[in-house]
Scaffold this motif. Sequence first.
Motif, PDB file in Angstrom:
ATOM      1  N   LEU A   4       0.826  -1.206   0.000  1.00 37.35           N
ATOM      2  CA  LEU A   4       0.000   0.000   0.000  1.00 37.35           C
ATOM      3  C   LEU A   4       0.861   1.256   0.000  1.00 37.35           C
ATOM      4  CD1 LEU A   4      -2.761   1.433   0.267  1.00 37.35           C
ATOM      5  CD2 LEU A   4      -2.581   1.091   2.739  1.00 37.35           C
ATOM      6  N   SER A   5       1.837   1.315   0.904  1.00 34.68           N
ATOM      7  CA  SER A   5       2.704   2.487   0.994  1.00 34.68           C
ATOM      8  C   SER A   5       3.571   2.648  -0.245  1.00 34.68           C
ATOM      9  CB  SER A   5       3.590   2.387   2.244  1.00 34.68           C
ATOM     10  OG  SER A   5       2.813   2.381   3.417  1.00 34.68           O
ATOM     11  N   THR A   6       4.106   1.527  -0.732  1.00 32.89           N
ATOM     12  CA  THR A   6       4.969   1.577  -1.913  1.00 32.89           C
ATOM     13  C   THR A   6       4.215   2.085  -3.130  1.00 32.89           C
ATOM     14  OG1 THR A   6       6.336  -0.257  -1.108  1.00 32.89           O
ATOM     15  CG2 THR A   6       6.410   0.200  -3.466  1.00 32.89           C
ATOM     16  N   GLN A   7       3.005   1.567  -3.326  1.00 36.41           N
ATOM     17  CA  GLN A   7       2.235   1.978  -4.493  1.00 36.41           C
ATOM     18  C   GLN A   7       1.763   3.423  -4.382  1.00 36.41           C
ATOM     19  OE1 GLN A   7       2.953   0.274  -7.043  1.00 36.41           O
ATOM     20  NE2 GLN A   7       0.967  -0.561  -7.651  1.00 36.41           N
ATOM     21  N   ARG A   8       1.453   3.867  -3.187  1.00 34.20           N
ATOM     22  CA  ARG A   8       1.101   5.281  -3.012  1.00 34.20           C
ATOM     23  C   ARG A   8       2.282   6.180  -3.399  1.00 34.20           C
ATOM     24  NH1 ARG A   8      -2.534   4.904   2.549  1.00 34.20           N
ATOM     25  NH2 ARG A   8      -4.479   5.673   1.607  1.00 34.20           N
ATOM     26  N   GLU A   9       3.473   5.813  -2.977  1.00 35.90           N
ATOM     27  CA  GLU A   9       4.673   6.590  -3.313  1.00 35.90           C
ATOM     28  C   GLU A   9       4.912   6.591  -4.824  1.00 35.90           C
ATOM     29  OE1 GLU A   9       6.616   8.401  -1.444  1.00 35.90           O
ATOM     30  OE2 GLU A   9       5.971   7.861   0.582  1.00 35.90           O
ATOM     31  N   ARG A  10       4.772   5.438  -5.448  1.00 32.87           N
ATOM     32  CA  ARG A  10       4.992   5.328  -6.896  1.00 32.87           C
ATOM     33  C   ARG A  10       3.963   6.158  -7.656  1.00 32.87           C
ATOM     34  NH1 ARG A  10       4.257   0.599  -9.349  1.00 32.87           N
ATOM     35  NH2 ARG A  10       5.736   1.056 -10.997  1.00 32.87           N
ATOM     36  N   MET A  11       2.719   6.112  -7.216  1.00 31.15           N
ATOM     37  CA  MET A  11       1.679   6.875  -7.885  1.00 31.15           C
ATOM     38  C   MET A  11       1.979   8.374  -7.820  1.00 31.15           C
ATOM     39  SD  MET A  11      -2.454   6.825  -7.266  1.00 31.15           S
ATOM     40  CE  MET A  11      -2.620   5.131  -7.825  1.00 31.15           C
ATOM     41  N   ALA A  12       2.421   8.848  -6.655  1.00 32.89           N
ATOM     42  CA  ALA A  12       2.750  10.260  -6.515  1.00 32.89           C
ATOM     43  C   ALA A  12       3.927  10.649  -7.412  1.00 32.89           C
ATOM     44  CB  ALA A  12       3.065  10.581  -5.051  1.00 32.89           C
ATOM     45  N   LEU A  13       4.922   9.764  -7.549  1.00 29.94           N
ATOM     46  CA  LEU A  13       6.073  10.048  -8.397  1.00 29.94           C
ATOM     47  C   LEU A  13       5.682  10.123  -9.872  1.00 29.94           C
ATOM     48  CD1 LEU A  13       8.846   7.812  -6.762  1.00 29.94           C
ATOM     49  CD2 LEU A  13       8.798  10.319  -6.869  1.00 29.94           C
ATOM     50  N   TYR A  14       4.888   9.153 -10.335  1.00 29.26           N
ATOM     51  CA  TYR A  14       4.450   9.176 -11.736  1.00 29.26           C
ATOM     52  C   TYR A  14       3.583  10.396 -12.012  1.00 29.26           C
ATOM     53  CZ  TYR A  14       6.137   4.510 -13.021  1.00 29.26           C
ATOM     54  OH  TYR A  14       6.922   3.434 -13.326  1.00 29.26           O
ATOM     55  N   ALA A  15       2.693  10.722 -11.085  1.00 27.83           N
ATOM     56  CA  ALA A  15       1.823  11.875 -11.271  1.00 27.83           C
ATOM     57  C   ALA A  15       2.639  13.164 -11.367  1.00 27.83           C
ATOM     58  CB  ALA A  15       0.825  11.959 -10.112  1.00 27.83           C
ATOM     59  N   LYS A  16       3.610  13.334 -10.479  1.00 28.63           N
ATOM     60  CA  LYS A  16       4.450  14.539 -10.505  1.00 28.63           C
ATOM     61  C   LYS A  16       5.274  14.614 -11.783  1.00 28.63           C
ATOM     62  CE  LYS A  16       8.023  17.048  -7.928  1.00 28.63           C
ATOM     63  NZ  LYS A  16       7.680  18.249  -8.656  1.00 28.63           N
ATOM     64  N   SER A  17       5.772  13.468 -12.245  1.00 31.53           N
ATOM     65  CA  SER A  17       6.546  13.452 -13.484  1.00 31.53           C
ATOM     66  C   SER A  17       5.715  13.970 -14.652  1.00 31.53           C
ATOM     67  CB  SER A  17       7.029  12.027 -13.771  1.00 31.53           C
ATOM     68  OG  SER A  17       7.632  11.948 -15.050  1.00 31.53           O
ATOM     69  N   MET A  18       4.490  13.521 -14.757  1.00 30.93           N
ATOM     70  CA  MET A  18       3.634  13.980 -15.857  1.00 30.93           C
ATOM     71  C   MET A  18       3.262  15.445 -15.694  1.00 30.93           C
ATOM     72  SD  MET A  18       1.216  10.698 -16.794  1.00 30.93           S
ATOM     73  CE  MET A  18       0.636  10.399 -15.116  1.00 30.93           C
ATOM     74  N   PHE A  19       3.005  15.868 -14.458  1.00 32.71           N
ATOM     75  CA  PHE A  19       2.683  17.272 -14.199  1.00 32.71           C
ATOM     76  C   PHE A  19       3.859  18.177 -14.553  1.00 32.71           C
ATOM     77  CE2 PHE A  19       2.475  21.029 -11.516  1.00 32.71           C
ATOM     78  CZ  PHE A  19       1.143  21.414 -11.604  1.00 32.71           C
ATOM     79  N   ASP A  20       5.049  17.804 -14.119  1.00 30.26           N
ATOM     80  CA  ASP A  20       6.232  18.637 -14.351  1.00 30.26           C
ATOM     81  C   ASP A  20       6.550  18.794 -15.828  1.00 30.26           C
ATOM     82  OD1 ASP A  20       6.507  18.985 -11.642  1.00 30.26           O
ATOM     83  OD2 ASP A  20       8.177  17.574 -11.412  1.00 30.26           O
ATOM     84  N   ARG A  21       6.153  17.821 -16.628  1.00 35.07           N
ATOM     85  CA  ARG A  21       6.434  17.894 -18.069  1.00 35.07           C
ATOM     86  C   ARG A  21       5.245  18.401 -18.876  1.00 35.07           C
ATOM     87  NH1 ARG A  21       7.300  12.711 -19.714  1.00 35.07           N
ATOM     88  NH2 ARG A  21       6.622  11.881 -17.711  1.00 35.07           N
ATOM     89  N   GLY A  22       4.243  18.933 -18.184  1.00 35.60           N
ATOM     90  CA  GLY A  22       3.138  19.591 -18.874  1.00 35.60           C
ATOM     91  C   GLY A  22       2.103  18.667 -19.469  1.00 35.60           C
ATOM     92  N   LEU A  23       2.116  17.392 -19.079  1.00 38.84           N
ATOM     93  CA  LEU A  23       1.114  16.469 -19.606  1.00 38.84           C
ATOM     94  C   LEU A  23      -0.225  16.627 -18.898  1.00 38.84           C
ATOM     95  CD1 LEU A  23       3.355  13.312 -19.978  1.00 38.84           C
ATOM     96  CD2 LEU A  23       2.344  14.634 -21.828  1.00 38.84           C
ATOM     97  N   THR A  24      -0.194  17.241 -17.722  1.00 40.01           N
ATOM     98  CA  THR A  24      -1.415  17.567 -17.002  1.00 40.01           C
ATOM     99  C   THR A  24      -1.181  18.897 -16.303  1.00 40.01           C
ATOM    100  OG1 THR A  24      -3.051  16.742 -15.396  1.00 40.01           O
ATOM    101  CG2 THR A  24      -0.739  16.283 -14.934  1.00 40.01           C
ATOM    102  N   HIS A  25      -2.253  19.546 -15.873  1.00 34.81           N
ATOM    103  CA  HIS A  25      -2.118  20.898 -15.320  1.00 34.81           C
ATOM    104  C   HIS A  25      -3.197  21.136 -14.273  1.00 34.81           C
ATOM    105  CE1 HIS A  25      -4.950  21.018 -18.705  1.00 34.81           C
ATOM    106  NE2 HIS A  25      -5.588  21.933 -17.997  1.00 34.81           N
ATOM    107  N   GLY A  26      -2.959  22.128 -13.427  1.00 32.79           N
ATOM    108  CA  GLY A  26      -3.947  22.458 -12.411  1.00 32.79           C
ATOM    109  C   GLY A  26      -4.326  21.238 -11.591  1.00 32.79           C
ATOM    110  N   SER A  27      -5.628  21.035 -11.438  1.00 31.68           N
ATOM    111  CA  SER A  27      -6.117  19.867 -10.702  1.00 31.68           C
ATOM    112  C   SER A  27      -6.752  18.849 -11.644  1.00 31.68           C
ATOM    113  CB  SER A  27      -7.134  20.294  -9.632  1.00 31.68           C
ATOM    114  OG  SER A  27      -8.257  20.928 -10.234  1.00 31.68           O
ATOM    115  N   THR A  28      -6.306  18.866 -12.906  1.00 33.19           N
ATOM    116  CA  THR A  28      -6.879  17.948 -13.895  1.00 33.19           C
ATOM    117  C   THR A  28      -6.164  16.605 -13.876  1.00 33.19           C
ATOM    118  OG1 THR A  28      -5.395  18.673 -15.674  1.00 33.19           O
ATOM    119  CG2 THR A  28      -7.460  19.892 -15.393  1.00 33.19           C
TER     120      THR A  28
END
Length: 215
Positions: A4-28
């Motif tokens: 549970l903890s590992t997957q939560r951490e991985r999900m946050a990392l993947y989400a931030k990676s996409m956000f930082d590269r402009g694949l998603t924005h705001g709260s979308t």
Amino acid sequence: MSELSTQRERMALYAKSMFDRGLTHGSTGNLSARLSDGSLLVTPTGSSMGFLDPARISHLSSTGELLSGDRPTKEMPLHEAFYDTRHGTGAVVHLHSCHSVALSLLPDIDPENVLPPLTAYGIMLLGKVRLLPFFVPGDPAMGEAVRGLAGKRSAVLLANHGPVVAGKDLEAAVNAMEELEATAKLALLLRGTQATALEPAQINRIVERFDVDWN
């Protein structure tokens, strides 16, 4: 560290990676992943994918009960539809990525397969991408539209909204989503040119070599 903890951490990392590269924005956008016990991790409603707190990512039982974390995204029917109908789905990614949304607005795209066959990887990672009609965000009818495909598509493009991709795990789903956005960008860049797309025989070789669902 627990799954549970590992997957939560991985999900946050993947989400931030996409956000930082402009694949998603705001709260979308939103992500989900299935754990080995059948429960789901889902990004919370109204959250920004660039600033997720792993501990607050929603943890839902296999029957949809909130076990911990914040309330999940309102797009849960969309995610659940893929888990229920697409065999082997371990993660789902939904974005409002700019080039994919732009492609969904064009009047002359093929609704059965919105991406032109420009590269081998677009075919390998995505198969055919079905265009679905516009739905108001959060409308359960989006999930019903995905269910209507009976698991035959790993990726769809919601008109005037954005793409949704299912994969065997988070890495596969994110990689496929990025390929969809890159191919949409290529398609837009090449509009009005005499670009050379892959020929049917070349597509068939890719489909056979990599066992792509192309029906």
